[in-house]
Write a protein that holds these residues in place. Structure first.
Motif, PDB file in Angstrom:
ATOM      1  N   VAL A   1      52.319  50.865  44.250  1.00 33.04           N
ATOM      2  CA  VAL A   1      52.333  50.235  45.568  1.00 33.04           C
ATOM      3  C   VAL A   1      50.936  49.727  45.909  1.00 33.04           C
ATOM      4  CG1 VAL A   1      52.797  50.572  48.025  1.00 33.04           C
ATOM      5  CG2 VAL A   1      54.241  51.708  46.314  1.00 33.04           C
ATOM      6  N   ALA A   2      50.836  48.470  46.308  1.00 39.06           N
ATOM      7  CA  ALA A   2      49.555  47.865  46.709  1.00 39.06           C
ATOM      8  C   ALA A   2      49.792  47.094  47.999  1.00 39.06           C
ATOM      9  CB  ALA A   2      49.026  46.943  45.607  1.00 39.06           C
ATOM     10  N   THR A   3      49.544  47.744  49.115  1.00 39.46           N
ATOM     11  CA  THR A   3      49.851  47.138  50.417  1.00 39.46           C
ATOM     12  C   THR A   3      49.048  47.844  51.498  1.00 39.46           C
ATOM     13  OG1 THR A   3      51.689  46.397  51.812  1.00 39.46           O
ATOM     14  CG2 THR A   3      51.822  48.649  50.947  1.00 39.46           C
ATOM     15  N   GLY A   4      49.458  47.643  52.757  1.00 41.64           N
ATOM     16  CA  GLY A   4      48.758  48.302  53.867  1.00 41.64           C
ATOM     17  C   GLY A   4      47.486  47.598  54.265  1.00 41.64           C
ATOM     18  N   GLY A   5      47.459  46.269  54.125  1.00 43.03           N
ATOM     19  CA  GLY A   5      46.233  45.520  54.414  1.00 43.03           C
ATOM     20  C   GLY A   5      45.702  45.694  55.822  1.00 43.03           C
ATOM     21  N   SER A   6      46.558  46.047  56.780  1.00 38.14           N
ATOM     22  CA  SER A   6      46.145  46.364  58.150  1.00 38.14           C
ATOM     23  C   SER A   6      45.320  45.263  58.805  1.00 38.14           C
ATOM     24  CB  SER A   6      45.379  47.700  58.172  1.00 38.14           C
ATOM     25  OG  SER A   6      46.178  48.750  57.674  1.00 38.14           O
ATOM     26  N   GLY A   7      45.608  44.030  58.429  1.00 31.62           N
ATOM     27  CA  GLY A   7      44.970  42.896  59.075  1.00 31.62           C
ATOM     28  C   GLY A   7      43.550  42.607  58.637  1.00 31.62           C
ATOM     29  N   HIS A   8      43.092  43.252  57.548  1.00 29.32           N
ATOM     30  CA  HIS A   8      41.705  42.976  57.146  1.00 29.32           C
ATOM     31  C   HIS A   8      41.546  42.817  55.635  1.00 29.32           C
ATOM     32  CE1 HIS A   8      40.463  47.091  55.635  1.00 29.32           C
ATOM     33  NE2 HIS A   8      41.506  47.457  56.364  1.00 29.32           N
ATOM     34  N   ALA A   9      42.624  42.531  54.908  1.00 25.05           N
ATOM     35  CA  ALA A   9      42.540  42.464  53.446  1.00 25.05           C
ATOM     36  C   ALA A   9      42.119  41.098  52.914  1.00 25.05           C
ATOM     37  CB  ALA A   9      43.879  42.863  52.833  1.00 25.05           C
ATOM     38  N   PHE A  10      42.368  40.015  53.670  1.00 27.59           N
ATOM     39  CA  PHE A  10      42.176  38.686  53.098  1.00 27.59           C
ATOM     40  C   PHE A  10      40.771  38.469  52.550  1.00 27.59           C
ATOM     41  CE2 PHE A  10      40.732  34.337  53.239  1.00 27.59           C
ATOM     42  CZ  PHE A  10      41.721  33.690  52.505  1.00 27.59           C
ATOM     43  N   LYS A  11      39.762  38.922  53.255  1.00 25.79           N
ATOM     44  CA  LYS A  11      38.381  38.673  52.835  1.00 25.79           C
ATOM     45  C   LYS A  11      38.073  39.244  51.457  1.00 25.79           C
ATOM     46  CE  LYS A  11      36.966  40.943  56.409  1.00 25.79           C
ATOM     47  NZ  LYS A  11      38.270  41.562  56.772  1.00 25.79           N
ATOM     48  N   PHE A  12      38.904  40.190  51.000  1.00 21.10           N
ATOM     49  CA  PHE A  12      38.689  40.846  49.712  1.00 21.10           C
ATOM     50  C   PHE A  12      39.418  40.136  48.569  1.00 21.10           C
ATOM     51  CE2 PHE A  12      38.231  44.060  53.019  1.00 21.10           C
ATOM     52  CZ  PHE A  12      37.041  44.684  52.673  1.00 21.10           C
ATOM     53  N   LEU A  13      39.994  38.963  48.845  1.00 20.18           N
ATOM     54  CA  LEU A  13      40.767  38.227  47.846  1.00 20.18           C
ATOM     55  C   LEU A  13      40.118  38.196  46.465  1.00 20.18           C
ATOM     56  CD1 LEU A  13      43.123  36.307  47.035  1.00 20.18           C
ATOM     57  CD2 LEU A  13      41.744  34.424  47.965  1.00 20.18           C
ATOM     58  N   PRO A  14      38.808  37.898  46.346  1.00 18.73           N
ATOM     59  CA  PRO A  14      38.236  37.788  44.995  1.00 18.73           C
ATOM     60  C   PRO A  14      37.991  39.113  44.290  1.00 18.73           C
ATOM     61  CG  PRO A  14      36.559  37.341  46.647  1.00 18.73           C
ATOM     62  CD  PRO A  14      37.860  37.462  47.392  1.00 18.73           C
ATOM     63  N   VAL A  15      38.140  40.251  44.983  1.00 18.91           N
ATOM     64  CA  VAL A  15      37.824  41.535  44.338  1.00 18.91           C
ATOM     65  C   VAL A  15      38.939  42.566  44.453  1.00 18.91           C
ATOM     66  CG1 VAL A  15      35.328  41.225  44.678  1.00 18.91           C
ATOM     67  CG2 VAL A  15      36.655  42.491  46.386  1.00 18.91           C
ATOM     68  N   ILE A  16      39.894  42.346  45.338  1.00 15.10           N
ATOM     69  CA  ILE A  16      40.901  43.375  45.579  1.00 15.10           C
ATOM     70  C   ILE A  16      41.762  43.628  44.347  1.00 15.10           C
ATOM     71  CG2 ILE A  16      42.768  41.927  46.489  1.00 15.10           C
ATOM     72  CD1 ILE A  16      43.114  43.982  48.722  1.00 15.10           C
ATOM     73  N   GLY A  17      42.020  42.581  43.576  1.00 13.73           N
ATOM     74  CA  GLY A  17      42.827  42.736  42.378  1.00 13.73           C
ATOM     75  C   GLY A  17      42.185  43.644  41.351  1.00 13.73           C
ATOM     76  N   ASP A  18      40.863  43.513  41.175  1.00 13.35           N
ATOM     77  CA  ASP A  18      40.172  44.395  40.242  1.00 13.35           C
ATOM     78  C   ASP A  18      40.267  45.846  40.680  1.00 13.35           C
ATOM     79  OD1 ASP A  18      39.154  42.723  38.146  1.00 13.35           O
ATOM     80  OD2 ASP A  18      37.767  41.852  39.587  1.00 13.35           O
ATOM     81  N   SER A  19      40.205  46.077  41.993  1.00 10.50           N
ATOM     82  CA  SER A  19      40.351  47.441  42.497  1.00 10.50           C
ATOM     83  C   SER A  19      41.750  47.976  42.232  1.00 10.50           C
ATOM     84  CB  SER A  19      40.042  47.483  44.001  1.00 10.50           C
ATOM     85  OG  SER A  19      38.699  47.148  44.266  1.00 10.50           O
ATOM     86  N   VAL A  20      42.763  47.131  42.431  1.00  9.09           N
ATOM     87  CA  VAL A  20      44.138  47.550  42.164  1.00  9.09           C
ATOM     88  C   VAL A  20      44.317  47.892  40.694  1.00  9.09           C
ATOM     89  CG1 VAL A  20      46.550  46.795  42.126  1.00  9.09           C
ATOM     90  CG2 VAL A  20      45.114  46.277  44.107  1.00  9.09           C
ATOM     91  N   VAL A  21      43.802  47.043  39.810  1.00  9.42           N
ATOM     92  CA  VAL A  21      43.953  47.291  38.376  1.00  9.42           C
ATOM     93  C   VAL A  21      43.191  48.548  37.969  1.00  9.42           C
ATOM     94  CG1 VAL A  21      43.536  46.380  36.066  1.00  9.42           C
ATOM     95  CG2 VAL A  21      44.402  44.880  37.853  1.00  9.42           C
ATOM     96  N   ASP A  22      42.028  48.767  38.548  1.00  6.35           N
ATOM     97  CA  ASP A  22      41.319  50.023  38.285  1.00  6.35           C
ATOM     98  C   ASP A  22      42.207  51.217  38.623  1.00  6.35           C
ATOM     99  OD1 ASP A  22      38.979  48.897  37.348  1.00  6.35           O
ATOM    100  OD2 ASP A  22      37.957  48.948  39.289  1.00  6.35           O
ATOM    101  N   CYS A  23      42.873  51.142  39.770  1.00  7.37           N
ATOM    102  CA  CYS A  23      43.736  52.254  40.197  1.00  7.37           C
ATOM    103  C   CYS A  23      44.950  52.396  39.282  1.00  7.37           C
ATOM    104  CB  CYS A  23      44.178  52.052  41.644  1.00  7.37           C
ATOM    105  SG  CYS A  23      42.827  52.166  42.858  1.00  7.37           S
ATOM    106  N   ILE A  24      45.505  51.298  38.832  1.00  4.69           N
ATOM    107  CA  ILE A  24      46.620  51.352  37.889  1.00  4.69           C
ATOM    108  C   ILE A  24      46.202  52.088  36.624  1.00  4.69           C
ATOM    109  CG2 ILE A  24      48.025  49.924  36.326  1.00  4.69           C
ATOM    110  CD1 ILE A  24      48.159  47.838  38.584  1.00  4.69           C
ATOM    111  N   MET A  25      44.959  51.875  36.206  1.00  6.36           N
ATOM    112  CA  MET A  25      44.449  52.491  34.986  1.00  6.36           C
ATOM    113  C   MET A  25      43.917  53.901  35.214  1.00  6.36           C
ATOM    114  SD  MET A  25      42.498  49.155  33.359  1.00  6.36           S
ATOM    115  CE  MET A  25      42.052  50.049  31.840  1.00  6.36           C
ATOM    116  N   GLY A  26      44.056  54.403  36.460  1.00  4.92           N
ATOM    117  CA  GLY A  26      43.596  55.756  36.745  1.00  4.92           C
ATOM    118  C   GLY A  26      42.120  55.859  37.023  1.00  4.92           C
ATOM    119  N   LYS A  27      41.512  54.744  37.407  1.00  2.00           N
ATOM    120  CA  LYS A  27      40.069  54.723  37.655  1.00  2.00           C
ATOM    121  C   LYS A  27      39.759  54.238  39.065  1.00  2.00           C
ATOM    122  CE  LYS A  27      39.072  51.959  34.243  1.00  2.00           C
ATOM    123  NZ  LYS A  27      38.255  51.166  33.285  1.00  2.00           N
ATOM    124  N   CYS A  28      40.408  54.830  40.053  1.00  2.00           N
ATOM    125  CA  CYS A  28      40.161  54.425  41.432  1.00  2.00           C
ATOM    126  C   CYS A  28      38.703  54.654  41.786  1.00  2.00           C
ATOM    127  CB  CYS A  28      41.049  55.228  42.384  1.00  2.00           C
ATOM    128  SG  CYS A  28      40.851  54.787  44.121  1.00  2.00           S
TER     129      CYS A  28
END
Length: 496
Positions: A425-452
């Motif tokens: 699950v990757a959600t819950g932006g709470s109205g402030h996620a857009f600014k992270f567009l260029p980096v949020i995906g890398d954070s999600v993939v880190d978490c998928i790989m167990g490296k939050c």
């Protein structure tokens, strides 16, 4: 009242105020070291979380052999995301101005991408990013509520400290973050109205053309040749109950898309697929757009972005003779039954939610406008911030509901489902996620790989809340307005 924070407090701090988010995706357990990429991934949602995650996956060698599909509810073939997505709009604020130092640090990392204005990787080029400056302000009052949560004033003052620390770390002069200690100084610094009692101007923040930025990012993902995009609305998640595994998604037209890993990243539509009733809720936020003249455009195009957290009202500099005003508030909920219950845990004592707040947008009703009371409040907020006589009696040319996926703390949910295998699950932006567009995906993939990233491990993890009778309300100090407003009720008040 808590003591005021001073410049001396910042400069005398013996340790960094902001974490270095660039360094530290750490192995949280053996799973990270033993991670094996799935053969196929289905990302449900082509918004900020979904699109950024798809792009990040294409850059990781671990996923070189993984097929990647992005499903989006957009009804228009080849249009991603849908035009009523929260990320599709004329403008969004880009700022590292957070009371939470972890988000401030991550936003600063994202802002380095927004500031790129030339070359093939120039996200901020062609007018997509404008560094206009950003005023974060609040009204006088206590620093904490009776329950101990931050007030707007506390949020602003803490954010000011973080902004100063970031300026120092980046080698910018500290006077690029200018404190405004009265309503008079707010008006003097901004050239606008006396719309708050205390605040600061961060010259290194600004705003982005959200729709153009999403389109640019979508084209980058397409150009990788690695991602298949699919138009269709997910009605439910497919499961193998015997192995407790999610196997894909069933669409409203009966089509089934299968994958080894499903990533639920559908923004405010995510709670219709996954039971998030104890963690997140979809809330409708109001926006208004006012047509202005060329002369008015020239008067206002150099103003900073201005936000009063005590009232929630904010104004973004106009472009193409359109001025936008919005409210960062508790918003409206829209509880409705679903044709298919969201995926929960079988046998759970709390059972399945009977009603789920669901987005209701101009794609559902082309004539949809925000409730008249909110439109009146938006106009009053605009006139407080920008008291131009010529705008006093002007109405909006159009209004819109923008749907947030709110969590109680404003933290995102970026984690595996605790019961169902093959579901992330990757959600819950709470109205402030857009600014992270260029980096949020890398954070999600880190978490998928167990490296939050260490500083986000507790913030982003799946949370089980015992007292689910209490309504989910974001109480991080950044919200205003009235709680518990139901959209249908507010629209009916003025239907006749």
């Amino acid at each position: 009242m808590a003591p005021a924070v001073t410049m001396a407090d910042v400069l005398s701090c013996p340790c960094p105020v902001l974490p270095d988010v660039t360094a530290t995706a750490i192995d949280s357990d053996a799973a990270a070291r033993n991670f094996k990429a799935p053969d196929s991934i289905l990302i449900i949602g082509a918004g900020v979380f979904g699109l950024s995650t798809a792009f990040a996956l294409t850059k990781r060698p671990e996923f070189a052999s993984t097929s990647i599909t992005v499903l989006d509810r957009s009804p228009e073939t080849g249009v991603f995301p849908a035009r009523d997505a929260s990320s599709v709009d004329s403008s969004r604020i880009i700022r590292p101005d957070y009371a939470d130092p972890a988000y401030a640090g991550l936003a600063a990392k994202a802002q380095a991408h927004w500031r790129q204005t030339s070359g093939p990787d120039a996200l901020g080029g062609e007018g997509r990013y404008t560094e206009s400056g950003f005023v974060l302000a609040a009204n006088d009052g206590p620093m904490a509520r009776p329950d101990g949560t931050l007030t707007a004033l506390a949020y602003v003052k803490t954010s000011w400290v973080n902004a100063l620390a970031l300026a120092q770390r980046e080698g910018r002069p500290l006077n690029s973050v200018r404190m405004m200690h009265s309503a008079w100084s707010v008006a003097k610094v901004t050239g606008a109205g006396e719309f708050a009692d205390w605040g600061y101007l961060n010259e290194a923040s600004g705003w982005a053309d959200a729709e153009a930025s999403m389109d640019w990012y979508y084209k980058r993902v397409v150009a990788t040749g690695r991602v298949k995009f699919f138009n269709g609305t997910a009605e439910s998640l497919e499961t193998d109950d015997a192995t407790r595994r999610v196997t894909g998604a069933r669409l409203k037209d009966g089509t089934t898309l299968s994958a080894d890993l499903a990533i639920a990243a559908a923004g405010a539509w995510t709670p219709t697929l996954v039971d998030l009733s104890s963690q997140a809720v979809a809330t409708g936020q109001v926006l208004g757009y006012m047509d202005i003249t060329e002369e008015e455009q020239k008067k206002l195009e150099k103003i900073p972005v201005m936000l009063n957290l005590s009232t929630g009202f904010f104004v973004i500099p106009p472009r193409n003779r359109v001025l936008k005003v919005a409210r960062h508030a508790y918003g409206y909920i829209n509880p409705k039954p679903l044709s298919k219950s969201p995926l929960g845990v079988p046998g759970s004592a709390k059972g399945q939610p009977k009603l789920v707040s669901q987005p209701y947008t101009h794609l559902d009703d082309a004539n949809l406008s925000i409730p008249p009371e909110s439109e009146k409040e938006l106009l009053e907020g605009l006139r407080k911030i920008i008291p131009l006589p010529e705008l006093k009696d002007r109405s909006f040319s159009r209004t819109r509901l923008c749907w947030y996926t709110d969590t109680p703390t404003g933290d995102w949910i970026v984690d595996y489902h605790p019961y169902w295998q093959g579901l992330f699950v990757a959600t819950g932006g709470s109205g402030h996620a857009f600014k992270f567009l260029p980096v949020i995906g890398d954070s999600v993939v880190d978490c998928i790989m167990g490296k939050c990233p260490e500083q986000f491990q507790n913030k982003w993890k799946w949370k089980t809340v015992d007292n689910i009778e209490k309504a989910i309300v974001t109480e991080d100090g950044s919200r205003a307005g009235q709680q518990g407003l139901i959209l249908e009720d507010e629209l009916k008040k003025h239907a006749n």
